[in-house]
Design a protein around this motif. Structure first.
Motif, PDB file in Angstrom:
ATOM      1  N   LYS A   4       9.373  -0.760  -5.084  1.00  0.00           N
ATOM      2  CA  LYS A   4       8.550  -1.821  -5.672  1.00  0.00           C
ATOM      3  C   LYS A   4       8.192  -2.868  -4.611  1.00  0.00           C
ATOM      4  O   LYS A   4       7.027  -3.267  -4.471  1.00  0.00           O
ATOM      5  CB  LYS A   4       9.351  -2.488  -6.806  1.00  0.00           C
ATOM      6  N   VAL A   5       9.200  -3.273  -3.860  1.00  0.00           N
ATOM      7  CA  VAL A   5       8.986  -4.281  -2.812  1.00  0.00           C
ATOM      8  C   VAL A   5       8.051  -3.729  -1.737  1.00  0.00           C
ATOM      9  O   VAL A   5       7.097  -4.388  -1.292  1.00  0.00           O
ATOM     10  CB  VAL A   5      10.347  -4.689  -2.175  1.00  0.00           C
ATOM     11  N   ALA A   6       8.298  -2.481  -1.330  1.00  0.00           N
ATOM     12  CA  ALA A   6       7.487  -1.862  -0.272  1.00  0.00           C
ATOM     13  C   ALA A   6       6.037  -1.699  -0.726  1.00  0.00           C
ATOM     14  O   ALA A   6       5.100  -1.949   0.045  1.00  0.00           O
ATOM     15  CB  ALA A   6       8.083  -0.503   0.112  1.00  0.00           C
ATOM     16  N   ALA A   7       5.847  -1.306  -1.992  1.00  0.00           N
ATOM     17  CA  ALA A   7       4.489  -1.109  -2.504  1.00  0.00           C
ATOM     18  C   ALA A   7       3.718  -2.430  -2.488  1.00  0.00           C
ATOM     19  O   ALA A   7       2.538  -2.474  -2.100  1.00  0.00           O
ATOM     20  CB  ALA A   7       4.536  -0.527  -3.912  1.00  0.00           C
ATOM     21  N   ALA A   8       4.406  -3.515  -2.851  1.00  0.00           N
ATOM     22  CA  ALA A   8       3.753  -4.836  -2.839  1.00  0.00           C
ATOM     23  C   ALA A   8       3.360  -5.216  -1.411  1.00  0.00           C
ATOM     24  O   ALA A   8       2.301  -5.793  -1.169  1.00  0.00           O
ATOM     25  CB  ALA A   8       4.695  -5.874  -3.437  1.00  0.00           C
ATOM     26  N   GLN A   9       4.221  -4.854  -0.472  1.00  0.00           N
ATOM     27  CA  GLN A   9       3.968  -5.141   0.948  1.00  0.00           C
ATOM     28  C   GLN A   9       2.703  -4.419   1.432  1.00  0.00           C
ATOM     29  O   GLN A   9       1.905  -4.969   2.162  1.00  0.00           O
ATOM     30  CB  GLN A   9       5.189  -4.634   1.726  1.00  0.00           C
ATOM     31  N   VAL A  10       2.538  -3.169   1.006  1.00  0.00           N
ATOM     32  CA  VAL A  10       1.370  -2.382   1.448  1.00  0.00           C
ATOM     33  C   VAL A  10       0.107  -2.858   0.710  1.00  0.00           C
ATOM     34  O   VAL A  10      -0.967  -2.944   1.309  1.00  0.00           O
ATOM     35  CB  VAL A  10       1.615  -0.868   1.233  1.00  0.00           C
ATOM     36  N   GLU A  11       0.278  -3.221  -0.559  1.00  0.00           N
ATOM     37  CA  GLU A  11      -0.852  -3.754  -1.333  1.00  0.00           C
ATOM     38  C   GLU A  11      -1.375  -5.043  -0.701  1.00  0.00           C
ATOM     39  O   GLU A  11      -2.585  -5.288  -0.677  1.00  0.00           O
ATOM     40  CB  GLU A  11      -0.401  -4.056  -2.768  1.00  0.00           C
ATOM     41  N   ALA A  12      -0.441  -5.848  -0.181  1.00  0.00           N
ATOM     42  CA  ALA A  12      -0.829  -7.127   0.430  1.00  0.00           C
ATOM     43  C   ALA A  12      -1.736  -6.926   1.640  1.00  0.00           C
ATOM     44  O   ALA A  12      -2.434  -7.841   2.063  1.00  0.00           O
ATOM     45  CB  ALA A  12       0.427  -7.900   0.830  1.00  0.00           C
TER      46      ALA A  12
END
Ligand SMILES: NC(=O)c1ccc[n+]([C@@H]2O[C@H](COP(=O)([O-])OP(=O)(O)OC[C@H]3O[C@@H](n4cnc5c(N)ncnc54)[C@H](O)[C@@H]3O)[C@@H](O)[C@H]2O)c1
Length: 300
Positions: free
Chosen positions: A44-52
């Motif tokens: 979840k954290v990693a996905a948000a990082q890539v979305e950013a």
């Protein structure tokens, strides 16, 4: 493949380490990113990082060793983005490094489930559509441990040798039918990731009672403080960062290269092993995977 914009990459083991770096790198190229990992919170954290970074991301909690979960990954990818173009079969684990007699059945099974079956399922799920569209890249994360046999890493070596062979076989099969789909065999040396703490994702039923007690052991022969401090100094200096590896992978895809090497420190060891095989000699006295880091620096 040169044109990444608007295409889709599926990356297993992308909540951490190299997989996360691949996701960031390919996201920056304008690809849709399907991030598959067993560790839900980290994903979840990693996905948000890539979305950013501006990428469109689909996180899918996936155990790569589970056939049905990998089928689901394929279905979720197609439903969100249609057929993908880049598949990175990257999820991997390493049990504690111990002499072979100390390994448990669970050590072998866990390592094979993730490192070998994850690749087998990934190919089964995604290869047919890559072949049908006659375009795309399959990146298999092997290791220098797939090109030689380091002591104390038997299950890890065995799975990485297996995936090197699978990558070579698939490359040849595709070339024989004139397919434009490319296979890339990534063989990293040491990379600064969280693999040293791989047991964080070990299934309960495959836990090893002794695992917590089993300390990371750089080398059967590396006992002295001098060696170990040299190791720490060298590791900091020369172990690759995940984003450096991601750039090499992207370049490997663009240049349609089968082998993707991250450094040359292991070339001598690999070549010595191969020469012994060519002349049917016994395996040479093998050093540990940490050996290049235990001495004064040379190589590149
Ligand atoms: N770090 C190194 O020095 C090194 C060297 C050579 C090869 N490799 C290989 O690189 C790959 C990536 O590892 P890393 O070093 O980035 O480690 P890492 O631990 O940082 O990342 C591995 C990821 O795989 C995930 N994972 C573990 N079990 C899984 C499962 N059953 N299903 C789905 N995901 C799972 C983890 O949650 C983690 O996010 C592995 O295949 C590893 O064997 C690493």
């Amino acid at each position: 493949m040169r044109d990444f914009e608007g295409k889709t990459a599926v990356i297993t083991g992308s909540a951490s380490g190299m997989g996360l770096a691949f996701a960031e790198c390919m996201g920056r190229e304008g690809m849709n990113i399907v991030m598959a990992d067993i560790e839900e919170k980290a994903l979840k954290v990693a996905a948000a990082q890539v979305e950013a970074l501006g990428a469109t991301v689909l996180p899918v909690v996936t155990d790569v060793g589970d056939e049905a979960a990998m089928d689901h990954l394929g279905e979720a990818t197609r439903a969100a983005f249609g057929s993908p173009h880049v598949i990175c079969l990257n999820a991997g684990v390493a049990p504690a490094s111990v002499p072979m007699e100390e390994l448990t059945t669970a050590d072998w099974k866990w390592t094979f489930d993730v490192n070998l079956w994850g690749v087998v399922h990934g190919i089964r799920v995604f290869l047919p559509e890559l072949k049908a569209q006659n375009e795309g890249s399959l990146v298999i994360t092997a290791s220098v441990a797939g090109l030689t046999s380091f002591p104390w890493l038997a299950p890890y070596n065995a799975t990485k040798h297996a995936v090197v062979s699978i990558a070579e076989t698939l490359h040849t099969e595709l070339a024989n039918v004139g397919s434009a789909v490319n296979v890339h065999c990534l063989c990293p040396g040491m990379v600064m990731t969280n693999i040293g703490d791989a047991a964080r994702n070990r299934p309960k039923e495959l836990r090893n009672e002794d695992e917590e007690a089993a300390e990371f052991a750089p080398s059967p022969s590396a006992g002295s403080d001098t060696d170990l401090s040299q190791f720490a100094e060298n590791f900091e200096k020369i172990a690759k960062k995940p984003d450096e590896v991601a750039e090499l992978v992207l370049a490997g895809i663009v240049e349609e290269r089968f082998w993707i090497e991250t450094d040359t420190y292991y070339r001598d060891t690999i070549q010595t092993r191969h020469r012994a095989i060519e002349s049917f000699e016994s395996p040479p006295a093998a050093q540990s995977v940490m050996d290049p880091y235990l001495h004064k620096l040379g190589g590149a």
